[in-house]
Design a protein around this motif. Structure first.
Motif: not given
Length: 99
Positions: A69-81, A84-89
């Motif tokens: 299941q999807k669970v909310e958390c503190e925002p973090y940066e993720y790089v789409v493999p 190479g785009e950086k997104v905040e999740l």
């Protein structure tokens, strides 16, 4: 139901190795926000273990009652493999046992 699909070795904060199991949920059809077309995907997450490598190998293919299941958390940066785009999740995927 989720299935143990893989395992990985990692190192804890004290420098000691441990293994985690990768869990994979069932097939889902998701509609693309950009194209409007559907694509097939599965949710995955990992859980730490106290297992040695031989036990992890023996667990491959095992099914467990529960869901990912999807669970909310503190925002973090993720790089789409793939891009190479950086997104905040602001969420993570977590195994939730049945019951």
């Amino acid at each position: 139901m989720v299935k143990v699909s893989d395992y990985r070795q990692a190192t804890n904060s004290e420098g000691k190795p441990f293994f985690s199991l990768e869990l994979q949920g069932g097939l889902e059809m998701v509609k693309s926000n950009s194209t409007g077309k559907f694509y097939a995907t599965v949710r995955t997450t990992s859980v730490s273990t106290t297992f040695d490598e031989a036990t992890c190998v023996a667990m491959l293919g095992q099914e467990l009652p529960g869901d990912i299941q999807k669970v909310e958390c503190e925002p973090y940066e993720y790089v789409v493999p793939s891009t190479g785009e950086k997104v905040e999740l602001k969420y993570t995927w977590t195994y939730v046992p049945e019951g």
